[in-house]
Enzyme design. Structure first.
Site, PDB file in Angstrom:
ATOM      1  N   GLU A  40      -5.789 -15.881 -26.958  1.00 38.49           N
ATOM      2  CA  GLU A  40      -6.075 -16.722 -28.121  1.00 38.49           C
ATOM      3  C   GLU A  40      -6.025 -15.920 -29.421  1.00 38.49           C
ATOM      4  OE1 GLU A  40      -8.909 -18.173 -24.788  1.00 38.49           O
ATOM      5  OE2 GLU A  40      -7.860 -16.331 -25.380  1.00 38.49           O
TER       6      GLU A  40
ATOM      7  N   SER B 125      14.143   2.217  11.118  1.00 39.57           N
ATOM      8  CA  SER B 125      14.070   1.021  10.276  1.00 39.57           C
ATOM      9  C   SER B 125      14.780   1.204   8.939  1.00 39.57           C
ATOM     10  CB  SER B 125      12.599   0.663  10.010  1.00 39.57           C
ATOM     11  OG  SER B 125      11.947   1.719   9.305  1.00 39.57           O
TER      12      SER B 125
ATOM     13  N   TRP C 193      18.118   1.278   6.847  1.00 38.72           N
ATOM     14  CA  TRP C 193      17.305   0.340   6.097  1.00 38.72           C
ATOM     15  C   TRP C 193      17.644  -1.057   6.541  1.00 38.72           C
ATOM     16  CZ3 TRP C 193      13.346   2.210   3.501  1.00 38.72           C
ATOM     17  CH2 TRP C 193      13.412   3.509   2.988  1.00 38.72           C
TER      18      TRP C 193
ATOM     19  N   LEU D 132       3.706   5.778  -0.652  1.00 39.21           N
ATOM     20  CA  LEU D 132       3.022   4.530  -1.009  1.00 39.21           C
ATOM     21  C   LEU D 132       2.792   4.410  -2.506  1.00 39.21           C
ATOM     22  CD1 LEU D 132       0.374   4.248   1.872  1.00 39.21           C
ATOM     23  CD2 LEU D 132       2.678   3.284   1.767  1.00 39.21           C
TER      24      LEU D 132
ATOM     25  N   SER E 279      -8.967   5.746  12.093  1.00 40.14           N
ATOM     26  CA  SER E 279     -10.295   5.831  12.695  1.00 40.14           C
ATOM     27  C   SER E 279     -10.709   7.259  13.019  1.00 40.14           C
ATOM     28  CB  SER E 279     -10.379   4.956  13.946  1.00 40.14           C
ATOM     29  OG  SER E 279      -9.425   5.372  14.907  1.00 40.14           O
TER      30      SER E 279
ATOM     31  N   GLU F 229       0.844  -3.274   3.885  1.00 41.52           N
ATOM     32  CA  GLU F 229       2.257  -3.032   4.177  1.00 41.52           C
ATOM     33  C   GLU F 229       2.554  -2.791   5.657  1.00 41.52           C
ATOM     34  OE1 GLU F 229       4.541  -0.414   1.892  1.00 41.52           O
ATOM     35  OE2 GLU F 229       4.186  -1.467   0.017  1.00 41.52           O
TER      36      GLU F 229
ATOM     37  N   GLY G  47       1.259  -0.842   9.672  1.00 43.30           N
ATOM     38  CA  GLY G  47       2.170  -1.490  10.588  1.00 43.30           C
ATOM     39  C   GLY G  47       1.640  -2.797  11.159  1.00 43.30           C
TER      40      GLY G  47
ATOM     41  N   LEU H 151      -2.197  -3.363  11.816  1.00 42.82           N
ATOM     42  CA  LEU H 151      -3.030  -3.623  10.640  1.00 42.82           C
ATOM     43  C   LEU H 151      -2.730  -4.996  10.057  1.00 42.82           C
ATOM     44  CD1 LEU H 151      -5.196  -2.452   8.775  1.00 42.82           C
ATOM     45  CD2 LEU H 151      -3.356  -1.604   7.309  1.00 42.82           C
TER      46      LEU H 151
END
Length: 376
Positions: free
Chosen positions: A56, A172, A174, A208, A226, A301, A303, A306
């Site tokens: 505003e 992977s 790409w 990351l 963990s 993201e 694997g 998660l």
């Protein structure tokens, strides 16, 4: 600029608001447009950065004396409290605005109708609800943090046409093209945190970070680990003094390993719930902690374990899927989502398509979680 309808004016305010996403959090993205009675543009603006002028104020500055007697369109109720800036509602009154059209009320407890009350007491005509569904979508992360204390969760993955994120060997690179991968980095650039599991951290040694020049935000890298096994020579640990790293470990993790990580500027949060076993409890605890830190947007993201834990806990708000035109074909190829899942299709989490975009030969799909009904 001459607008054709009130809806067009508000859509312009919404488009302006979106320019602030990734720069204003934990504040909401807000846009404002001032027009005369014939819908001619007099001034406009948006909340550009956290702690800076609100939308505003920018619009009023641009309109100047022309704001007196004009109409203000704003995507969220003007604030009514002293925070990092003075109350916008008072600035609107002082500028002589005669009418305010508001897309939606502000759920923040210090506002929540008080801004509208200030305007009405000053004799300003107020209309609320124009383009409200669009405004609610825009402010979904802010609303979730405000109303629940939890951040807004994005799940992201790239997969082949047959639903695989990697071959049986783990390869992977790409699945999607370079331009598509750049879009993923753009998504990272507006996050407060990027989350991965220990398997991804150990196998890929990722950074990351958003590698698109200067990122909008510097996201905390969060690893569900963990046993605190994150290697001391990993890219995450070696850059922890520049970009924060938070390891989510079990209370039973080896003390020496935890101390070694902390000595290298890695923050370690140890949970009574084992992040590798009691996943749902760990997800909830971590979300509560990130919410206390006023993190608004977080990106999961991978694997698959998660991502599955977040879906099992019903804590995914949006899914961003990058689809590459490849077929892996192996029954042993890796799927994007693991976890417990469901036995029956009517128990599956429901999502609605927000948008689809072709990027070269790839497809970028965005979905939002459908709220479950009381009967589900």
């Amino acid at each position: 600029m001459q607008f054709q309808s009130p809806e067009d004016v508000m859509r312009q305010a919404l488009a302006l608001a979106a320019l602030g996403i990734g720069r204003v959090e934990p504040n909401p993205a807000v846009g404002a447009v001032i027009v005369d009675d014939s819908l001619r543009l007099l001034g406009q603006g948006y909340h550009q950065e956290f702690g800076g002028h609100h939308a505003e104020v920018w619009a009023l500055k641009e309109a100047g004396d022309l704001a007196r007697g004009a109409t203000l369109y704003v995507t969220l109720e003007p604030c009514a409290h002293h925070g990092k800036t003075p109350p916008c509602a008072e600035a609107v009154v002082a500028a002589g605005i005669k009418r305010v059209v508001i897309a939606m009320p502000d759920p923040f407890p210090k506002v929540n109708g008080r801004g509208i009350e200030i305007l009405k007491k000053a004799g300003i005509d107020c209309e609320v609800g124009l383009c409200e569904p669009e405004a609610r979508r825009l402010t979904a992360p802010f609303r979730k943090l405000t109303e629940t204390g939890l951040p807004y969760v994005y799940a992201k993955w790239a997969m082949t046409l047959d639903g695989k994120i990697a071959t049986a060997s783990g390869d992977s690179k790409w699945i999607t093209g370079e331009e598509t991968r750049a879009r993923g980095h753009r998504l990272r650039s507006r996050m407060d945190a990027i989350l991965v599991g220990s398997g991804t951290a150990l196998a890929d040694d990722p950074m990351l970070t958003a590698r698109l020049g200067e990122p909008t935000r510097k996201a905390t890298r969060v690893v569900f680990d963990s046993q605190a096994r994150l290697p001391l020579d990993s890219q995450l640990v070696s850059t922890a003094n520049d970009v924060p790293v938070l390891v989510i470990a079990s209370a039973r993790a080896d003390r020496a390993r935890v101390n070694e990580l902390r000595h290298r500027d890695v923050e370690v949060l140890q949970l009574n719930a084992d992040p590798g076993g009691e996943r749902a409890a760990a997800v909830q605890t971590v979300l509560e902690e990130l919410g206390r830190r006023q993190m608004t947007n977080i990106l999961v993201e991978g694997g698959g374990q998660l991502l599955g834990a977040f879906f099992d806990a019903e804590q995914v708000d949006e899914a961003h899927v990058f689809l590459g035109p490849k077929i892996i074909g192996s029954a042993d190829g890796r799927s994007p989502i693991a976890g417990v899942g469901c036995r029956w299709i009517d128990e599956a989490a429901g999502f609605e398509l927000l948008s689809h975009e072709r990027i070269g030969d790839d497809l970028y799909l965005k979905f939002a979680a459908r709220p479950r009904t009381e009967n589900e």
